[in-house]
Motif scaffolding. Structure first.
Motif, PDB file in Angstrom:
ATOM      1  N   LEU A  26     -31.821 -75.316 -65.256  1.00  0.00           N
ATOM      2  CA  LEU A  26     -31.136 -76.067 -64.213  1.00  0.00           C
ATOM      3  C   LEU A  26     -29.665 -76.276 -64.571  1.00  0.00           C
ATOM      4  O   LEU A  26     -29.313 -76.418 -65.741  1.00  0.00           O
ATOM      5  CB  LEU A  26     -31.779 -77.440 -63.992  1.00  0.00           C
ATOM      6  CG  LEU A  26     -33.016 -77.483 -63.097  1.00  0.00           C
ATOM      7  CD1 LEU A  26     -34.232 -76.924 -63.807  1.00  0.00           C
ATOM      8  CD2 LEU A  26     -33.290 -78.903 -62.618  1.00  0.00           C
ATOM      9  N   THR A  56     -32.951 -75.825 -59.104  1.00  0.00           N
ATOM     10  CA  THR A  56     -32.033 -75.273 -60.100  1.00  0.00           C
ATOM     11  C   THR A  56     -30.802 -76.129 -60.359  1.00  0.00           C
ATOM     12  O   THR A  56     -29.828 -75.665 -60.960  1.00  0.00           O
ATOM     13  CB  THR A  56     -31.601 -73.846 -59.705  1.00  0.00           C
ATOM     14  OG1 THR A  56     -31.293 -73.808 -58.307  1.00  0.00           O
ATOM     15  CG2 THR A  56     -32.701 -72.847 -60.008  1.00  0.00           C
ATOM     16  N   ASP A  57     -30.801 -77.383 -59.930  1.00  0.00           N
ATOM     17  CA  ASP A  57     -29.768 -78.320 -60.384  1.00  0.00           C
ATOM     18  C   ASP A  57     -30.281 -79.740 -60.237  1.00  0.00           C
ATOM     19  O   ASP A  57     -31.256 -79.988 -59.516  1.00  0.00           O
ATOM     20  CB  ASP A  57     -28.436 -78.135 -59.642  1.00  0.00           C
ATOM     21  CG  ASP A  57     -28.436 -78.668 -58.205  1.00  0.00           C
ATOM     22  OD1 ASP A  57     -28.843 -79.815 -57.974  1.00  0.00           O
ATOM     23  OD2 ASP A  57     -28.000 -77.928 -57.306  1.00  0.00           O
ATOM     24  N   THR A  58     -29.629 -80.661 -60.916  1.00  0.00           N
ATOM     25  CA  THR A  58     -29.894 -82.078 -60.697  1.00  0.00           C
ATOM     26  C   THR A  58     -28.705 -82.895 -61.156  1.00  0.00           C
ATOM     27  O   THR A  58     -28.002 -82.521 -62.096  1.00  0.00           O
ATOM     28  CB  THR A  58     -31.162 -82.569 -61.413  1.00  0.00           C
ATOM     29  OG1 THR A  58     -31.376 -83.955 -61.085  1.00  0.00           O
ATOM     30  CG2 THR A  58     -31.032 -82.446 -62.911  1.00  0.00           C
ATOM     31  N   ALA A  87     -38.837 -77.267 -62.403  1.00  0.00           N
ATOM     32  CA  ALA A  87     -38.135 -75.991 -62.568  1.00  0.00           C
ATOM     33  C   ALA A  87     -38.984 -74.832 -62.057  1.00  0.00           C
ATOM     34  O   ALA A  87     -38.475 -73.901 -61.423  1.00  0.00           O
ATOM     35  CB  ALA A  87     -37.771 -75.781 -64.032  1.00  0.00           C
TER      36      ALA A  87
END
Length: 601
Positions: A255, A236-238, A231
Motif C-alpha cells: 500500500l 492500495t493506499d491508506t 491488501a
C-alpha cells in the motif's frame, strides 16, 4: 469582452500542444512567459538546481534552461533567487470538511501552493446520493484548481441496520460515476474495513466495480490484523496509519502511505508517529505521500499541505524529498505525473515560488500568476467572483421529525449501568465506559456526579425520523449545548447538552439555517457557522467562513468541550473504535454490535 475561464480546462491537452512546445523548447518560437533567476526544486532527482529559468507556453512548461539562455522579448518574472517548485498535489482530502465549496476551496489551496487535489466527496454523497457527488463535480469543474475525485465507496459507512443515510451508493451507481466522469480516477476510502476483511458481498461488489475499470482503491483501516485481508482485496493506499508499526505493515503489504498532517489541536495529526517507518525503520519514501485529509476553513488557510511538508522536514526528511512527497508522489500514485508533480517539459505550468523554509510566496496556475505575496491576484479574484451555484434541492436537506421527540430519556428507577462514550484527545477514537448509576437521583445530579452530559443523534433525511440517546463522559461541557449537522458519515444531526431546552434551541437554529454548527448558552446561540448547502457547506468565500469558524472555536472552548468540534462531529462515525452513536443507537466497533444505553446492574 468574454473573460477566459481560469479552470483546469483552460490549458489544452498535451496532445494538442506538442508541436508548439517543441518549437519553444528549441528556441524557434517565443514562450508566453519566462520565469528567470530561480533555483529549481527538482522532485525527479530530489535536488535543488541553481541558476535556472523556466520557459512557459500555452500554460505548460516548454523547457527548463540555464539562467540567461532566453534572449527574446517574452515577458519575464524575476524569481530573485527563490525556489521554484511544482505545485503541491494533495492525494486525499474531503472538500466538505472545509465547510466551503470547491470554488471557494481553491483560493486557500492556491495561496498555500496546492494546485491539484484528489477529493473523496462521501459527505455530500451521504446526504444527496449521486446527485450530490455530481453537483460537487460540477463545482470542481468551475474551480480554478485541478480537482479529481475518488468515487465514494462506503455510503452509508456501515449498513441501514446501524445508521440512516440520505444516500445509498451501490456498485451500479459507482460504476455509473466512473463511466460518466473522467475526473473519477479512483475509488474513495473503503471505510468498512471489517466488512471487507470478512468478505461482505456488497463491499466486494463495489471493489470489483473499480478494479474491473483499472481504478486504484483507497483505504481506511484500524488494526494491524486487518492489513493482510485488506491488501488482498485490492486496496492500495491508506491515510489512517496512526503509528510506525502499522505504517510499516502497510508499506510491506504493497500500500501507499499518505502521511496525514493535521494541526496538533485536531484529531488528524498522525504524521509524527507514522513517519517513523522511514525515519526509524529505514523504509524508502518512494511510496510515501503527504496529505491533509480534513481541514476546516480556518485551518485550511493556516495549515495547508505546505505545512504538512514542512512537518516532514522537521522530522528528518530532506527538503526536496519532502516536497516530492507532497507533489510528485501523490501525482504518481494516481497516474497524474505526466501532467503535474514535477517541473519538466510538457507538464502543466502549475508552479510555486518558495522561500528557503518552503513557505509559498507566489503561485502560477496553468502559467497564470494567481497568487503573489500570499494574496490572490486580480486574475484569481475575477475567477472567485463567479462561483458555481448549487441547485435548489441542495439547500433543503435538513428535515427533522415534527414534533421533535424528547432529547433526553427517562432515568430508570432501578439500579443500572450506562454504556457511556468517553471522549479524549485527540478525539478520533472514543472509549467505551460503563458507569453504574445510583437509583433515585435526577438527571442534573447524575450528570454532575459522573461527569456526564446528554448526547442525541436525530435522523434528518426524512427517512425514519429516528432518534438515539446517549451519554458523553469527560466531554467537559459546562453549560448550554452544542450541535452540528456534520455528524459523520451519515450526517444526521448530533447535539450534546446539559439540559433539553438548550439542546432544542441548538437544533432549531440548525434547522432554520438548513445546516450548521453552533454553540448555545442560556437559551441563546452565541456562535454559529451556517452550512446551507447539504447541511455541510457554506456558499461564502473561504476567508469569511474562516472568521465564523474562529468565533465558533472560541465559543466551543468557553463552553468547556474537551475535544474540538471536528472531533465532536466524529462521534456518530460508526467505523472507528470503540463506541459510537448513530440515529439507530450505540454501536460497538469493530464488533459492529449495538448495545442499549441502560443495562440492568
Amino acid at each position: 469582452m468574454t473573460v477566459k475561464p481560469l479552470d483546469r480546462f483552460a490549458v489544452a491537452p498535451l496532445a494538442q500542444m506538442t508541436r508548439r512546445l517543441a518549437a519553444v523548447a528549441s528556441a524557434r518560437a517565443e514562450p508566453d512567459l519566462v520565469i528567470t533567476g530561480a533555483r529549481v526544486l527538482s522532485t525527479y532527482s530530489e535536488r535543488i538546481l541553481p541558476d535556472r529559468e523556466i520557459w512557459i507556453a500555452g500554460g505548460r512548461i516548454a523547457a527548463v534552461k540555464p539562467a540567461g539562455r532566453h534572449r527574446g522579448a517574452a515577458p519575464r518574472y524575476d524569481a530573485r533567487g527563490g525556489l521554484i517548485a511544482p505545485g503541491l498535489v494533495d492525494p486525499h482530502l474531503h472538500i466538505e470538511s472545509s465547510m466551503v465549496t470547491a470554488c471557494a476551496y481553491a483560493e486557500a489551496a492556491l495561496v498555500n501552493g496546492t494546485t491539484t487535489i484528489v477529493c473523496d466527496s462521501h459527505e455530500i454523497g451521504n446526504v444527496l446520493d449521486v446527485n450530490g457527488v455530481e453537483w460537487m463535480l460540477e463545482d470542481a469543474r468551475a474551480a480554478p484548481l485541478n480537482i479529481f475525485l475518488t468515487v465514494p465507496s462506503t455510503v452509508p459507512a456501515t449498513t441501514p441496520d446501524l445508521e440512516t443515510a440520505g444516500g445509498d451508493l451501490t456498485a451500479e451507481k459507482i460504476a455509473g460515476l466512473f463511466d460518466a466522469w473522467p475526473e473519477a480516477i479512483g475509488l474513495g476510502e473503503k471505510m468498512d474495513f471489517v466488512a471487507v476483511a470478512s468478505g461482505d458481498e456488497r463491499a466486494h461488489t463495489i471493489l470489483r466495480a473499480a478494479l474491473e475499470r483499472g481504478r486504484p482503491v483507497s483505504g481506511h483501516i484500524y488494526g494491524r490484523d486487518f492489513v493482510a485481508p485488506y491488501a488482498a482485496s485490492g486496496i492500495t493506499d491508506t491515510h489512517e496509519a496512526v503509528d510506525a508499526d502499522i505504517a510499516d505493515d502497510l508499506l510491506e503489504a504493497g500500500l501507499w502511505i499518505f502521511l496525514r498532517g493535521g494541526p496538533p489541536t485536531t484529531p488528524w495529526h498522525s504524521l509524527p508517529k507514522a513517519i517513523g517507518t522511514v525515519t526509524a525503520y529505514g523504509a524508502a519514501w518512494k511510496r510515501v505521500c503527504a496529505c491533509t485529509d480534513d481541514r476546516d476553513a480556518d485551518d485550511l488557510l493556516a495549515f495547508g499541505l505546505d505545512w504538512v511538508v514542512r512537518e516532514a522536514v522537521a522530522r528528518g526528511i530532506p527538503k526536496p524529498a519532502a516536497w516530492a512527497m507532497g507533489s510528485l508522489h501523490g501525482a504518481t500514485r494516481y497516474g497524474l505525473d505526466g501532467e503535474v508533480g514535477g517541473i519538466g517539459g510538457g507538464r502543466r505550468a502549475d508552479l510555486v515560488l518558495l522561500n528557503d523554509d518552503l513557505v509559498p510566496r507566489a503561485t502560477w496556475y496553468g502559467g497564470e500568476l494567481v497568487v503573489e505575496d500570499r494574496k490572490p491576484t486580480p486574475r484569481l479574484e475575477e475567477a472567485l467572483a463567479r462561483p458555481y451555484r448549487y441547485p435548489a434541492p441542495a439547500y433543503a436537506t435538513v428535515r427533522l421529525p415534527d414534533p421533535l421527540p424528547a432529547l433526553i430519556p427517562p432515568l430508570p428507577a432501578r439500579p443500572c449501568t450506562v454504556n457511556a462514550i468517553r471522549t479524549a484527545l485527540p478525539g478520533i477514537e472514543l472509549i467505551h465506559e460503563r458507569v453504574a448509576l445510583v437509583p433515585g437521583a435526577d438527571w442534573p445530579a447524575t450528570l454532575s456526579t459522573h461527569d456526564l452530559c446528554h448526547v442525541a443523534v436525530i435522523e434528518r433525511h426524512n427517512r425514519s425520523g429516528g432518534i438515539a440517546h446517549g451519554l458523553l463522559s469527560a466531554f467537559g461541557l459546562k453549560r448550554g449545548a452544542v450541535a452540528s449537522s456534520v455528524g459523520h458519515d451519515s450526517h444526521n444531526l448530533i447535539v450534546a447538552g446539559r439540559n433539553e431546552a438548550d439542546m432544542r434551541v441548538a437544533l432549531d437554529a440548525i434547522a432554520a439555517g438548513q445546516g450548521g454548527v453552533c454553540v448555545v448558552e442560556e437559551g441563546q446561540v452565541v456562535a454559529m457557522v451556517p452550512l446551507p448547502v447539504a447541511g455541510l457547506l457554506s456558499d461564502q468565500r473561504v476567508g469569511a467562513v474562516a472568521e465564523e469558524v474562529k468565533a465558533l472555536k472560541r465559543a466551543w472552548d468557553r463552553a468547556g468541550c474537551s475535544i474540538p468540534y471536528m472531533g465532536f462531529n466524529l462521534i456518530p462515525l460508526s467505523v472507528i473504535p470503540q463506541i459510537r452513536i448513530t440515529d439507530k443507537g450505540l454501536v460497538l466497533v469493530p464488533e459492529m454490535r449495538q448495545v442499549p444505553l441502560f443495562e440492568a446492574a
